[in-house]
Design an enzyme around this catalytic site. Structure first.
Site, mmCIF file in Angstrom:
data_model
loop_
_atom_site.group_PDB
_atom_site.id
_atom_site.type_symbol
_atom_site.label_atom_id
_atom_site.label_comp_id
_atom_site.label_asym_id
_atom_site.label_seq_id
_atom_site.Cartn_x
_atom_site.Cartn_y
_atom_site.Cartn_z
ATOM 1 N N PHE A 246 0.853 -1.187 0.000
ATOM 2 C CA PHE A 246 0.000 0.000 0.000
ATOM 3 C C PHE A 246 0.896 1.246 0.000
ATOM 4 O O PHE A 246 1.866 1.310 0.751
ATOM 5 C CB PHE A 246 -0.921 -0.022 1.224
ATOM 6 C CG PHE A 246 -2.012 1.011 1.164
ATOM 7 C CD1 PHE A 246 -3.122 0.820 0.359
ATOM 8 C CD2 PHE A 246 -1.906 2.182 1.894
ATOM 9 C CE1 PHE A 246 -4.122 1.774 0.292
ATOM 10 C CE2 PHE A 246 -2.909 3.146 1.833
ATOM 11 C CZ PHE A 246 -4.017 2.942 1.030
ATOM 12 N N LYS B 7 -12.428 0.732 7.831
ATOM 13 C CA LYS B 7 -12.770 -0.268 6.814
ATOM 14 C C LYS B 7 -13.724 -1.298 7.434
ATOM 15 O O LYS B 7 -14.853 -0.950 7.762
ATOM 16 C CB LYS B 7 -11.481 -0.883 6.259
ATOM 17 C CG LYS B 7 -10.687 0.157 5.451
ATOM 18 C CD LYS B 7 -9.334 -0.321 5.013
ATOM 19 C CE LYS B 7 -8.676 0.768 4.162
ATOM 20 N NZ LYS B 7 -7.220 0.734 4.221
HETATM 21 C C1 LIG Z 1 -6.494 1.883 4.200
HETATM 22 C C2 LIG Z 1 -5.072 1.544 4.440
HETATM 23 C C3 LIG Z 1 -4.244 2.408 5.141
HETATM 24 C C4 LIG Z 1 -4.782 3.732 5.614
HETATM 25 O O1 LIG Z 1 -3.836 4.556 6.170
HETATM 26 P P1 LIG Z 1 -4.301 5.917 6.871
HETATM 27 O O2 LIG Z 1 -3.029 6.557 7.240
HETATM 28 O O3 LIG Z 1 -5.117 5.538 8.084
HETATM 29 O O4 LIG Z 1 -5.075 6.690 5.874
HETATM 30 C C5 LIG Z 1 -2.937 2.019 5.367
HETATM 31 N N1 LIG Z 1 -2.476 0.818 4.922
HETATM 32 C C6 LIG Z 1 -3.256 -0.028 4.229
HETATM 33 C C7 LIG Z 1 -2.717 -1.333 3.778
HETATM 34 C C8 LIG Z 1 -4.566 0.314 3.959
HETATM 35 O O5 LIG Z 1 -5.334 -0.515 3.268
#
Ligand SMILES: *Cc1c(COP(=O)(O)O)cnc(C)c1O
Length: 409
Positions: free
Chosen positions: A124, A220
């Protein structure tokens, strides 16, 4: 499968009763709970109480009287039950990105004779960006990426930290926490797992896998609301060894003594930084509470069945239409969403949304559908795949309005 058969599965679904616990518009099939969870009905009353009574009437006394101050640990202890952790190992705070930063820096400093933060390309983006930003601040640290299949071999005497996302946000592919953690420990490295696409969807056993560090998302599958705070996990015996680089007053051993010198709190509270967003924390709590009424094995079993129905329906109803499944088919190798590629993925998803089926698109060509066992029904899957079939048959998605770009996908 016919629509009646899907309805019969719903009638016998032991989790079916949870659907009414959510606010879901009648004319929408919501398959994006892996990106923003739906609104639990209980959250509406709880937020009204938090605003009107706790804030409005009790004012600042709420920090003690309504235990606002204890909320990060209290909710952390509830999330701990979903991820195989001890109650004192999890705390709710900040965003996933900020928690990644705190833990990457803390772990890298703890392993200062080792230079490498190991992860995979295509992780991510915030995980990659944050690791890069943390490494830039640390004298020797570098981020090294290795394809998923080569990770175990890439671990070595220079690896400080293995940082991976348990379930991949695009493909839905799942890493084996136990095997990789064991391999990392053999090499002397610590592990940091991002559970954003796992928590509340599939079983996670951090203690059973001897995992060191983890983070995860509140908005989520946990249904905490837009921008809900995230959580972090630190294995109990590591907590006193690690120091957060964001040494804010809420992580101090005695914040209300207002001393000039920083002394980290004992235990997991040292990973707090500033004043917590109380309203958002309380919204997350009502989301998490629903999970304590069921068990994660039941959620995962239903997710597997919803996946099977989705894949079977696409094979039958959308055969030859250019959709390619990219999610592993064995339940133990994936999370709780199903992804297909299609060269015209963007306009097809926009047409689906106009027809009331909300999934999402991930660049460059992925149609992604979240399967949230608490509120997705078998009939939802049947109808969503039927509507997708109609859109592909009719070519509705070719209409120019569906090609327009949007800021958020
Ligand atoms: C949704 C998600 C995030 C979100 O990060 P934020 O800093 O809370 O916006 C981080 N890592 C993964 C793998 C995600 O799917």
């Amino acid at each position: 499968m016919k629509l009646e058969d899907a309805r019969a599965l719903d009638a016998g679904d032991p989790l079916g009763r949870f659907r009414d616990a959510f606010v879901l518009p009648e004319d929408i099939i919501y398959l994006d709970g892996n990106s923003l969870g739906a609104l639990p009905r209980a959250t509406i009353a709880a937020q009204r109480d938090a605003v009107e009574r706790q804030w409005g009437t009790d004012l600042i006394t709420s920090w003690n009287a309504n235990d606002w101050i204890g909320a990060p640990e209290r909710i952390g202890a509830k999330i701990a039950q979903l991820i195989g952790a001890k109650p004192q190992e999890v705390i709710v705070t900040d965003s996933v990105s900020v928690n990644l930063f705190k833990l990457i820096v803390a772990a890298s400093r703890y392993q200062e004779d080792r230079a490498q933060i190991l992860t995979e390309p295509g992780n991510f983006p915030t995980d990659l960006y944050t690791a890069g930003g943390a490494a830039d601040m640390l004298p020797e640290q570098v981020v090294h990426t290795e394809q998923a299949g080569d990770i175990a071999d890439a671990l070595g005497p220079d690896t400080a930290l293995l940082m991976l996302t348990h379930v991949h946000y695009k493909t839905g592919a799942r890493h084996e926490v136990a095997t990789l953690t064991e391999a990392a420990h053999k090499a002397g490295a610590l592990t940091l797992w991002d559970l954003s696409h796992s928590v509340g969807a599939i079983p996670v056993d951090l203690n059973g896998c001897d995992a060191d560090l983890a983070v995860g998302c509140g908005y989520k599958y946990l249904n905490g609301g837009p921008g809900a705070p995230a959580f972090l996990f630190v294995r109990e015996d590591l907590q006193e060894q690690l120091v957060s680089p964001l040494s804010g007053w809420m992580g101090h051993a005695a914040p209300f003594e207002f001393r000039d010198d920083y002394a980290p709190a004992p235990g997991i509270r040292r990973f707090l930084c500033g004043t917590p967003p109380v309203l958002s924390l309380l919204a997350l709590e009502t989301g998490v509470d629903l999970f304590l009424e069921t068990d994660i094995e039941a959620l995962a079993a239903k997710s597997a069945a919803l996946f099977e129905l989705f894949a079977e329906r696409i094979d039958e109803r959308c055969y030859g239409q250019g959709l390619t499944l990219i999610t592993p088919t064995e339940p133990e190798h994936r999370g709780s969403h199903i992804s297909y590629t299609h060269p015209s993925g963007w306009p097809i998803m926009q047409a689906l949304i106009e027809r009331g089926v909300i999934g999402d698109f991930r660049a460059p060509d992925i149609l992604r559908f979240g399967l949230t066992s608490l509120y997705t029904s078998y009939a939802d899957i049947w109808r969503a795949t039927e509507i997708l079939g109609e859109i592909l048959d009719s070519g509705l998605w070719r209409e120019p309005r569906f090609a327009e770009a949007k800021t958020v996908t």
